[in-house]
Design an enzyme around this catalytic site. Structure first.
Site, mmCIF file in Angstrom:
data_model
loop_
_atom_site.group_PDB
_atom_site.id
_atom_site.type_symbol
_atom_site.label_atom_id
_atom_site.label_comp_id
_atom_site.label_asym_id
_atom_site.label_seq_id
_atom_site.Cartn_x
_atom_site.Cartn_y
_atom_site.Cartn_z
ATOM 1 N N ASP A 91 0.848 -1.198 0.000
ATOM 2 C CA ASP A 91 0.000 0.000 0.000
ATOM 3 C C ASP A 91 0.879 1.241 0.000
ATOM 4 O OD1 ASP A 91 -1.195 0.261 3.462
ATOM 5 O OD2 ASP A 91 0.795 -0.084 2.667
ATOM 6 N N TYR A 114 2.884 4.834 0.692
ATOM 7 C CA TYR A 114 3.506 5.473 1.845
ATOM 8 C C TYR A 114 2.470 6.355 2.532
ATOM 9 C CZ TYR A 114 7.944 4.166 -0.434
ATOM 10 O OH TYR A 114 8.984 3.487 -1.021
ATOM 11 N N PHE A 130 6.608 1.965 -4.233
ATOM 12 C CA PHE A 130 8.000 2.186 -3.849
ATOM 13 C C PHE A 130 8.535 3.567 -4.225
ATOM 14 C CE2 PHE A 130 7.817 -2.506 -4.193
ATOM 15 C CZ PHE A 130 8.181 -2.829 -2.896
ATOM 16 N N HIS A 146 11.659 -9.255 0.256
ATOM 17 C CA HIS A 146 11.265 -7.851 0.141
ATOM 18 C C HIS A 146 12.482 -6.948 0.358
ATOM 19 C CE1 HIS A 146 9.045 -4.124 1.023
ATOM 20 N NE2 HIS A 146 8.034 -4.697 0.388
#
Length: 221
Positions: free
Chosen positions: A65, A67, A78, A187
């Site tokens: 989701d 920031y 990202f 990740h």
């Protein structure tokens, strides 16, 4: 219902916008933006689609989701706006790129240049309330973005899907592996990267090798 999204995607996803779940989702998002500070800005909610039209998408990166800090989210997973400090996951992405494809660490964390080359930077949830990570999860966005992945899988061929971390890896079940390429790793967040699950995955050079094998232009990361 009328959704302000790139025409190429609108054509593919029109049936989703008329589903009951999407009506409920739209009402929820509308009320959240009216009553709270939410990110990204309304005009950027579908930015990932605007920058990477359906028939031009070559690579898909799946995030969770947006920031939730001020001025960070720009609608691309990202990615942050120009001039904003790079969050830890983005720092590790750029570190891997530096080693993998010998590109200097960039000043800006804005990934729009990737998106313009056909990299769909897709968060599973497209909105969030300020300072409340995950606050818009399980409201319908995941149903919509799963439909996006399925549509790419069924209607396109040779798309490279980059699935980073446990959450993204689960999306592999939506992708036809006989038609597309899937690269998985840990990740880029420090929690995973510092345990050795991210660095050295070489996903950026591997993606470009796959694209070139298919006669497509590689990505300038």
């Amino acid at each position: 219902m009328n959704v302000d999204i790139h025409p190429s995607w609108k054509e593919q996803l029109n049936s989703e916008f008329d589903q009951p779940y999407f009506q409920v989702l739209a009402d929820f998002v509308r009320k959240e933006y009216q009553n709270y500070t939410c990110f990204p800005k309304g005009k950027d909610i579908f930015a990932a689609f605007d920058h990477s039209p359906f028939w031009e998408t070559k690579v898909v990166v799946i995030g969770q989701d947006p920031y939730h800090g001020p001025e960070q989210a720009n609608g691309l997973c990202f990615s942050v706006k120009d001039g904003i400090p790079h969050p830890p996951s983005l720092v590790n992405i750029f570190k891997e790129i530096k080693v993998d494809v010998a590109k200097p660490y960039p000043k800006s964390g804005n990934l729009e240049s990737w998106a313009e080359q056909g990299v769909l930077l897709l968060n599973a949830t497209l909105t969030v309330r300020a300072h409340r990570a995950g606050s818009h999860q399980n409201k319908g966005w995941e149903t919509f973005t799963d439909a996006v992945i399925r549509k790419l899988s069924s209607s396109r061929e040779g798309v490279v899907f980059l699935l980073w971390g446990g959450f993204a890896k689960k999306k592999a079940a939506l992708i036809d592996k006989s038609k597309h390429h899937i690269l998985t790793s840990g990740h880029p967040s420090p929690l995973s990267a510092n345990k050795g699950y991210w660095f050295g995955n070489r996903h950026f050079s591997k993606t470009n090798a796959l694209l070139q094998q298919m006669g497509k232009e590689p990505i300038v990361w």
